[in-house]
Enzyme design. Structure first.
Site, PDB file in Angstrom:
ATOM      1  N   HIS A  24       0.976  -1.080  -0.042  1.00  0.00           N
ATOM      2  CA  HIS A  24      -0.150   0.000  -0.020  1.00  0.00           C
ATOM      3  C   HIS A  24       1.049   1.217  -0.122  1.00  0.00           C
ATOM      4  O   HIS A  24       1.913   1.300  -0.695  1.00  0.00           O
ATOM      5  CB  HIS A  24      -0.851  -0.143   1.290  1.00  0.00           C
ATOM      6  CG  HIS A  24      -1.971   1.003   1.344  1.00  0.00           C
ATOM      7  ND1 HIS A  24      -2.415   1.515   0.128  1.00  0.00           N
ATOM      8  CD2 HIS A  24      -2.822   1.479   2.366  1.00  0.00           C
ATOM      9  CE1 HIS A  24      -3.336   2.622   0.785  1.00  0.00           C
ATOM     10  NE2 HIS A  24      -3.651   2.221   1.989  1.00  0.00           N
TER      11      HIS A  24
ATOM     12  N   HIS B 256      -2.199  -1.925  -9.505  1.00  0.00           N
ATOM     13  CA  HIS B 256      -3.260  -1.230  -8.589  1.00  0.00           C
ATOM     14  C   HIS B 256      -4.697  -2.291  -8.574  1.00  0.00           C
ATOM     15  O   HIS B 256      -4.989  -2.854  -9.647  1.00  0.00           O
ATOM     16  CB  HIS B 256      -3.597  -0.139  -8.840  1.00  0.00           C
ATOM     17  CG  HIS B 256      -4.350   0.759  -8.067  1.00  0.00           C
ATOM     18  ND1 HIS B 256      -5.665   0.852  -7.635  1.00  0.00           N
ATOM     19  CD2 HIS B 256      -3.782   1.527  -7.205  1.00  0.00           C
ATOM     20  CE1 HIS B 256      -5.641   1.566  -6.469  1.00  0.00           C
ATOM     21  NE2 HIS B 256      -4.382   2.243  -6.188  1.00  0.00           N
TER      22      HIS B 256
ATOM     23  N   ASP C 253       2.827   5.710  -6.414  1.00  0.00           N
ATOM     24  CA  ASP C 253       4.004   5.623  -5.710  1.00  0.00           C
ATOM     25  C   ASP C 253       5.120   5.474  -6.445  1.00  0.00           C
ATOM     26  O   ASP C 253       6.313   5.446  -6.068  1.00  0.00           O
ATOM     27  CB  ASP C 253       3.869   4.306  -4.627  1.00  0.00           C
ATOM     28  CG  ASP C 253       2.951   4.500  -3.552  1.00  0.00           C
ATOM     29  OD1 ASP C 253       2.750   5.596  -3.262  1.00  0.00           O
ATOM     30  OD2 ASP C 253       2.199   3.550  -3.378  1.00  0.00           O
TER      31      ASP C 253
HETATM   32  N1  ACO Z   1       4.823  -6.541 -10.484  1.00  0.00           N
HETATM   33  C1  ACO Z   1       4.597  -7.672 -11.229  1.00  0.00           C
HETATM   34  N2  ACO Z   1       3.563  -8.303 -11.075  1.00  0.00           N
HETATM   35  C2  ACO Z   1       2.302  -7.864 -10.611  1.00  0.00           C
HETATM   36  C3  ACO Z   1       2.537  -6.629  -9.861  1.00  0.00           C
HETATM   37  C4  ACO Z   1       3.656  -5.869  -9.753  1.00  0.00           C
HETATM   38  N3  ACO Z   1       3.893  -4.917  -9.176  1.00  0.00           N
HETATM   39  N4  ACO Z   1       1.240  -6.476  -9.454  1.00  0.00           N
HETATM   40  C5  ACO Z   1       0.435  -7.206  -9.982  1.00  0.00           C
HETATM   41  N5  ACO Z   1       1.274  -8.341 -10.625  1.00  0.00           N
HETATM   42  C6  ACO Z   1       0.634  -9.665 -11.483  1.00  0.00           C
HETATM   43  C7  ACO Z   1       0.381 -10.420 -10.285  1.00  0.00           C
HETATM   44  O1  ACO Z   1       1.380 -11.383  -9.928  1.00  0.00           O
HETATM   45  C8  ACO Z   1      -1.000 -11.230 -10.755  1.00  0.00           C
HETATM   46  O2  ACO Z   1      -0.308 -12.162 -11.755  1.00  0.00           O
HETATM   47  P1  ACO Z   1      -0.879 -13.532 -11.984  1.00  0.00           P
HETATM   48  O3  ACO Z   1      -2.331 -13.227 -12.821  1.00  0.00           O
HETATM   49  O4  ACO Z   1      -0.131 -14.236 -13.111  1.00  0.00           O
HETATM   50  O5  ACO Z   1      -0.982 -14.343 -10.796  1.00  0.00           O
HETATM   51  C9  ACO Z   1      -1.590 -10.126 -11.760  1.00  0.00           C
HETATM   52  O6  ACO Z   1      -0.567  -8.996 -12.120  1.00  0.00           O
HETATM   53  C10 ACO Z   1      -2.729  -9.485 -10.623  1.00  0.00           C
HETATM   54  O7  ACO Z   1      -2.212  -9.041  -9.577  1.00  0.00           O
HETATM   55  P2  ACO Z   1      -2.764  -9.384  -8.192  1.00  0.00           P
HETATM   56  O8  ACO Z   1      -1.664  -9.414  -7.081  1.00  0.00           O
HETATM   57  O9  ACO Z   1      -3.903 -10.560  -8.273  1.00  0.00           O
HETATM   58  O10 ACO Z   1      -3.504  -7.706  -7.950  1.00  0.00           O
HETATM   59  P3  ACO Z   1      -4.244  -7.104  -6.777  1.00  0.00           P
HETATM   60  O11 ACO Z   1      -5.182  -6.298  -6.949  1.00  0.00           O
HETATM   61  O12 ACO Z   1      -4.396  -8.304  -5.700  1.00  0.00           O
HETATM   62  O13 ACO Z   1      -2.771  -6.290  -6.183  1.00  0.00           O
HETATM   63  C11 ACO Z   1      -1.168  -4.556  -5.649  1.00  0.00           C
HETATM   64  C12 ACO Z   1      -2.869  -4.997  -6.371  1.00  0.00           C
HETATM   65  C13 ACO Z   1      -1.199  -5.110  -4.482  1.00  0.00           C
HETATM   66  C14 ACO Z   1      -1.147  -2.976  -5.708  1.00  0.00           C
HETATM   67  C15 ACO Z   1      -0.059  -5.242  -6.639  1.00  0.00           C
HETATM   68  O14 ACO Z   1      -0.384  -4.723  -7.919  1.00  0.00           O
HETATM   69  C16 ACO Z   1       1.174  -4.793  -6.171  1.00  0.00           C
HETATM   70  O15 ACO Z   1       1.652  -5.661  -5.253  1.00  0.00           O
HETATM   71  N6  ACO Z   1       1.754  -3.806  -6.540  1.00  0.00           N
HETATM   72  C17 ACO Z   1       3.274  -3.383  -6.259  1.00  0.00           C
HETATM   73  C18 ACO Z   1       3.012  -2.814  -4.930  1.00  0.00           C
HETATM   74  C19 ACO Z   1       2.519  -1.301  -4.990  1.00  0.00           C
HETATM   75  O16 ACO Z   1       3.122  -0.706  -6.098  1.00  0.00           O
HETATM   76  N7  ACO Z   1       1.656  -0.947  -4.263  1.00  0.00           N
HETATM   77  C20 ACO Z   1       1.027   0.102  -4.285  1.00  0.00           C
HETATM   78  C21 ACO Z   1      -0.564   0.318  -4.610  1.00  0.00           C
HETATM   79  S1  ACO Z   1      -1.132   1.782  -4.784  1.00  0.00           S
HETATM   80  C22 ACO Z   1      -1.490   2.109  -3.232  1.00  0.00           C
HETATM   81  O17 ACO Z   1      -1.760   1.433  -2.319  1.00  0.00           O
HETATM   82  C23 ACO Z   1      -1.203   3.901  -2.810  1.00  0.00           C
END
Ligand code: ACO
Length: 438
Positions: free
Chosen positions: A268, A307, A363
């Site tokens: 987050h 996201h 971010d």
């Molecule tokens: N890098 C690589 N792969 C990713 C990323 C990433 N940053 N984010 C998602 N994916 C992939 C997942 O592995 C998944 O792949 P799969 O379908 O092969 O399993 C797919 O994309 C879907 O991702 P989920 O994890 O199911 O998406 P979710 O909605 O649960 O998670 C989150 C969202 C937590 C923001 C995720 O994208 C992430 O971890 N990002 C990196 C951390 C980040 O930047 N957080 C800040 C968000 S903005 C905020 O809160 C202010």
């Protein structure tokens, strides 16, 4: 037949049910009537992480993640970022309308009067170790403030609630600045209510021996824009925490400490710190393909990308990219921006990211600006928490006045043991390793 309904046939019983649809949702409680017999509890939905569950009705922030739209109280984020001050936007979020000039001046004065913190707060802040993470200090200090303001327990009293809102918005920069100076061993600088919200914060951070600290106006405005962009984001992890804790009638200081804790996580708000650490690790543009390969193999995450709700470019990231250029005019170019831009370019043309609709989020670029301004990475999430205070409190106020409000209490699908008889300790054998929770 009413068209705004959903017809469900339960194949277990051949029974048909008609469930009303309102604003694109059905009420989960309407499913409870779907039973196989009188002993059956009734149907529930299973939705870990609330992927498809609306937990409230809200009039604060509108977000369309497919189209990349963000609006506070109906106003596009781009217009607010261009024309408003942070406190103007905070007023909008809390009270629902943009203030008149007179209302804004009164609001600024009121917030300015509540920027001081009790001298005893400094004493316990002094107890933190020199390398204590500033988010840990912030969480604890905001929770501790509830002990200074016992009147904040009167959460049913609208006047008291308003008072706590002003206190929290006023004091957050002071607590954050004290946490910053504590780490450096510098004396705390008292707030100056004559200054704007961001200039006062900069003054408390960076004033040294000069009689009057003069904040750079370009940097102060950049911080103002960043604060506006971070002010609210509907039902994200920390805001949902704010609502969940607030639903128990806990006071707003304790409640907001919970929200700050949720924000601190790297998935987050803590992601902005992680992005900088990742860019440091990548080091040069030539290392990007190797890094991206690791991401695609599932070994790493590209921090600052992806996201839960944005499946398009995060509109805040677009504005932040522009702010970065303005800041670099003053501070000089942070070379990490070139790595970030190249990383974005490569990621956005790669099938892995395209297929999953992974774009830069708020971010991805913010930390590069903060670093250019002189903040260390561990301060970045604090810079998120300060402005998010207005959003958390707007949502908390809305919750407090919601006729549908009840204590947050999800259900579970129990998958544990059935009833079994107690075994005396002398008669027990060691459990199989797979069965022991680790
Ligand atoms: N890098 C690589 N792969 C990713 C990323 C990433 N940053 N984010 C998602 N994916 C992939 C997942 O592995 C998944 O792949 P799969 O379908 O092969 O399993 C797919 O994309 C879907 O991702 P989920 O994890 O199911 O998406 P979710 O909605 O649960 O998670 C989150 C969202 C937590 C923001 C995720 O994208 C992430 O971890 N990002 C990196 C951390 C980040 O930047 N957080 C800040 C968000 S903005 C905020 O809160 C202010």
């Amino acid at each position: 037949m009413d068209k705004d309904t959903l017809t469900i046939i339960d194949n277990r019983t051949n029974q048909t049910y008609m469930i009303p649809i309102h604003r694109g949702t059905i009420r989960a409680m309407d499913l409870r009537q779907i039973k196989t017999g009188p002993e059956d509890f009734g149907l529930m939905t299973y939705d870990p992480a609330y992927m498809n569950t609306a937990a409230c009705q809200s009039a604060v922030t509108f977000l369309d993640g497919e189209k990349g739209i963000l609006r506070y109280r109906g106003y596009p984020i781009e217009q607010l970022a261009e024309h408003c001050s942070y406190l103007e936007v905070a007023y909008l979020l809390i009270f629902g309308e943009l203030p008149t000039m007179e209302e804004l001046l009164a609001w600024e004065r009121e917030i300015g009067q509540h920027t001081m913190i009790h001298e005893n707060v400094k004493k316990f802040m002094d107890g933190f170790h020199h390398d204590a993470h500033p988010m840990g200090i912030l969480i604890s200090t905001v929770a501790a403030l509830s002990t200074f303001y016992p009147d904040s327990h009167r959460i049913q009293d609208a006047a008291s609630r308003r008072h706590q809102v002003v206190r929290l918005i006023g004091k957050l920069p002071t607590v954050a600045a004290y946490a910053y100076r504590h780490r450096l061993g510098r004396p705390y600088v008292y707030p100056d209510p004559e200054l704007s919200y961001t200039k006062n914060y900069m003054n408390m951070l960076w004033k040294m021996t000069e009689p009057k600290y003069a904040a750079n106006p370009v940097l102060a405005r950049a911080l103002e824009v960043l604060f506006i962009l971070h002010a609210d984001h509907e039902q994200n992890c920390s805001t949902s925490t704010m609502r969940a804790v607030g639903s128990s009638n806990a006071d707003p200081f304790a409640t907001m400490a919970g929200a700050i804790a949720a924000l601190s996580g790297p998935l987050h708000g803590g992601a902005n710190e992680e992005v900088l650490l990742m860019l440091d690790e990548i080091g040069t543009v030539s290392n990007i393909p190797g890094f991206i390969a690791q991401v695609k193999e599932g070994k790493r995450k590209l921090m600052g990308f992806g996201h839960r709700v944005y499946k398009n470019y995060d509109p805040r990231a677009r504005i932040i990219k522009k702010v970065a250029e303005e800041v670099f005019e003053v501070t000089g170019r942070n070379p990490k921006i070139d790595i970030a831009l190249a990383l974005e370019r490569i990621a956005l043309s790669d099938e892995y990211f395209i297929k999953r609709k992974l774009y830069p989020n708020v971010d991805f670029y913010s930390g590069i600006i903060y670093e250019a301004m002189g903040f260390t990475p561990d301060q970045f999430t604090v810079l998120f928490a300060i402005p998010r205070t207005a959003g958390w409190l707007a949502q908390w106020q809305e919750l407090m006045q919601d006729p549908d409000r009840k204590i947050a209490r999800p259900r579970q699908v129990y998958v544990g043991e059935e009833r079994r008889e107690f075994v005396p300790i002398t008669a027990r054998s060691a459990a199989e390793p797979a069965k022991v929770a680790r």
